[in-house]
Design a protein around this motif. Structure first.
Motif, PDB file in Angstrom:
ATOM      1  N   GLY A  61       0.834  -1.596   0.017  1.00 26.97           N
ATOM      2  CA  GLY A  61       0.031  -0.080   0.011  1.00 26.97           C
ATOM      3  C   GLY A  61       0.817   1.350   0.059  1.00 26.97           C
ATOM      4  N   GLU A  62       2.202   0.909  -0.212  1.00 25.18           N
ATOM      5  CA  GLU A  62       3.119   2.362   0.085  1.00 25.18           C
ATOM      6  C   GLU A  62       3.847   2.458  -1.334  1.00 25.18           C
ATOM      7  OE1 GLU A  62       5.741   1.682   3.386  1.00 25.18           O
ATOM      8  OE2 GLU A  62       3.965   1.265   4.612  1.00 25.18           O
ATOM      9  N   GLU A  63       3.509   1.758  -2.387  1.00 24.15           N
ATOM     10  CA  GLU A  63       4.245   1.817  -3.588  1.00 24.15           C
ATOM     11  C   GLU A  63       4.064   3.036  -4.304  1.00 24.15           C
ATOM     12  OE1 GLU A  63       3.497  -2.087  -2.501  1.00 24.15           O
ATOM     13  OE2 GLU A  63       2.053  -0.663  -2.881  1.00 24.15           O
ATOM     14  N   ILE A  77       9.465   4.419  11.926  1.00 24.51           N
ATOM     15  CA  ILE A  77       8.398   5.326  11.396  1.00 24.51           C
ATOM     16  C   ILE A  77       8.710   6.282  10.236  1.00 24.51           C
ATOM     17  CG2 ILE A  77       8.981   7.245  13.075  1.00 24.51           C
ATOM     18  CD1 ILE A  77       5.980   7.653  13.831  1.00 24.51           C
ATOM     19  N   ASN A  78       7.679   6.442   9.258  1.00 21.02           N
ATOM     20  CA  ASN A  78       7.622   7.113   8.059  1.00 21.02           C
ATOM     21  C   ASN A  78       6.625   8.166   7.994  1.00 21.02           C
ATOM     22  OD1 ASN A  78       9.953   5.435   6.954  1.00 21.02           O
ATOM     23  ND2 ASN A  78       8.279   3.885   7.054  1.00 21.02           N
ATOM     24  N   PHE A  79       7.157   9.331   7.286  1.00 22.98           N
ATOM     25  CA  PHE A  79       5.997  10.142   6.748  1.00 22.98           C
ATOM     26  C   PHE A  79       6.216   9.971   5.164  1.00 22.98           C
ATOM     27  CE2 PHE A  79       7.304  12.623  10.487  1.00 22.98           C
ATOM     28  CZ  PHE A  79       6.076  13.320  10.939  1.00 22.98           C
ATOM     29  N   LEU A  80       4.889   9.418   4.777  1.00 17.03           N
ATOM     30  CA  LEU A  80       4.681   9.040   3.283  1.00 17.03           C
ATOM     31  C   LEU A  80       3.565   9.968   2.491  1.00 17.03           C
ATOM     32  CD1 LEU A  80       4.170   5.166   4.028  1.00 17.03           C
ATOM     33  CD2 LEU A  80       6.344   6.244   3.315  1.00 17.03           C
ATOM     34  N   LYS A  81       4.553  10.589   1.575  1.00 17.94           N
ATOM     35  CA  LYS A  81       3.573  11.353   0.698  1.00 17.94           C
ATOM     36  C   LYS A  81       3.037  10.958  -0.502  1.00 17.94           C
ATOM     37  CE  LYS A  81       3.966  15.957  -1.356  1.00 17.94           C
ATOM     38  NZ  LYS A  81       5.011  17.327  -1.561  1.00 17.94           N
ATOM     39  N   HIS A  82       1.896  10.747  -0.817  1.00 19.20           N
ATOM     40  CA  HIS A  82       1.064  10.292  -1.879  1.00 19.20           C
ATOM     41  C   HIS A  82       1.684  10.991  -3.330  1.00 19.20           C
ATOM     42  CE1 HIS A  82      -1.814   8.541  -4.624  1.00 19.20           C
ATOM     43  NE2 HIS A  82      -1.848   7.312  -3.827  1.00 19.20           N
ATOM     44  N   LYS A  83       2.115  10.370  -4.391  1.00 18.91           N
ATOM     45  CA  LYS A  83       2.520  11.017  -5.462  1.00 18.91           C
ATOM     46  C   LYS A  83       1.435  11.976  -6.276  1.00 18.91           C
ATOM     47  CE  LYS A  83       5.980   7.737  -6.263  1.00 18.91           C
ATOM     48  NZ  LYS A  83       6.511   6.337  -7.046  1.00 18.91           N
ATOM     49  N   LYS A  84       0.148  11.255  -6.077  1.00 21.23           N
ATOM     50  CA  LYS A  84      -1.031  11.847  -6.829  1.00 21.23           C
ATOM     51  C   LYS A  84      -1.636  12.912  -6.067  1.00 21.23           C
ATOM     52  CE  LYS A  84      -1.608   8.195 -10.263  1.00 21.23           C
ATOM     53  NZ  LYS A  84      -2.555   7.326 -10.761  1.00 21.23           N
TER      54      LYS A  84
END
Length: 192
Positions: free
Chosen positions: A43-45, A75-82
């Protein structure tokens, strides 16, 4: 000079026995079951990592009025590409079980834990247990620098999400105003 020590002969025979066990017999053992490689979707692709730190996460239990460890890991901050939405995801180190999973919203704040420079606190609506639940989190890092990096990133993300929300709201309002029109019939009624 011959050694007549009985322990010496016993030790020598153990070394020879161990060497014989390690000797390659040439036998080949084929696997019983063939496993095929399976693609795993985390879910993080579609997300970029803004920050990745090792830490220990705690969750406040209001029933017992105490902090309990939720897990230790990355722990990660994940930014969605779209969509450019940012979420915090933390997984336990060995099991990769999710400890925290929530978006960072403009209304969220993070503050230093009083008395511990390596820890900070925040509140969020979390989805780690597969249901949305309001949680209070405390996270402890190995160093003060890592804690500061986390807090700075958290605040920057919250502020950037706020400006994006304001821009989106303004754009939506402008689009609605552009789409408004007055019919000729309505004009005549107001003039008469």
């Amino acid at each position: 000079m011959a050694i007549n020590d009985p322990h010496h002969n016993e030790a020598e025979s153990e070394v020879e026995a161990a060497a014989a066990e390690e000797e390659d017999t040439g036998a080949q053992v084929a696997p019983i079951v063939k496993l095929e490689e399976v693609a795993v979707n985390t879910g993080e692709e579609d997300e970029d990592v803004l920050l990745d730190l090792k830490a220990k996460l705690y969750r406040f239990y209001y029933d017992g009025k105490q902090w309990k460890e939720r897990g230790a890991g990355s722990i990660n901050f994940l930014k969605h590409k779209k969509t450019e939405k940012v979420r915090i995801v933390m997984r336990q180190a060995k099991t990769l079980k999710i400890c925290a999973n929530h978006f960072v919203f403009p209304s969220m704040t993070v503050k230093e834990h009083i008395g511990n420079e390596k820890s900070c606190l925040w509140h969020a609506t979390d989805f780690a247990d597969s249901e949305l639940k309001a949680e209070s989190f405390c996270i402890r890092f190995a160093s003060v620098d890592n804690c500061k990096k986390f807090m700075e990133t958290f605040q920057e993300v919250a502020e950037s999400q706020n400006s994006k929300k304001e821009n989106k709201d303004a754009s939506e309002a402008a689009a609605l105003l552009d789409s408004l029109s007055v019919n000729d019939d309505q004009k005549r009624e107001t003039v008469d």
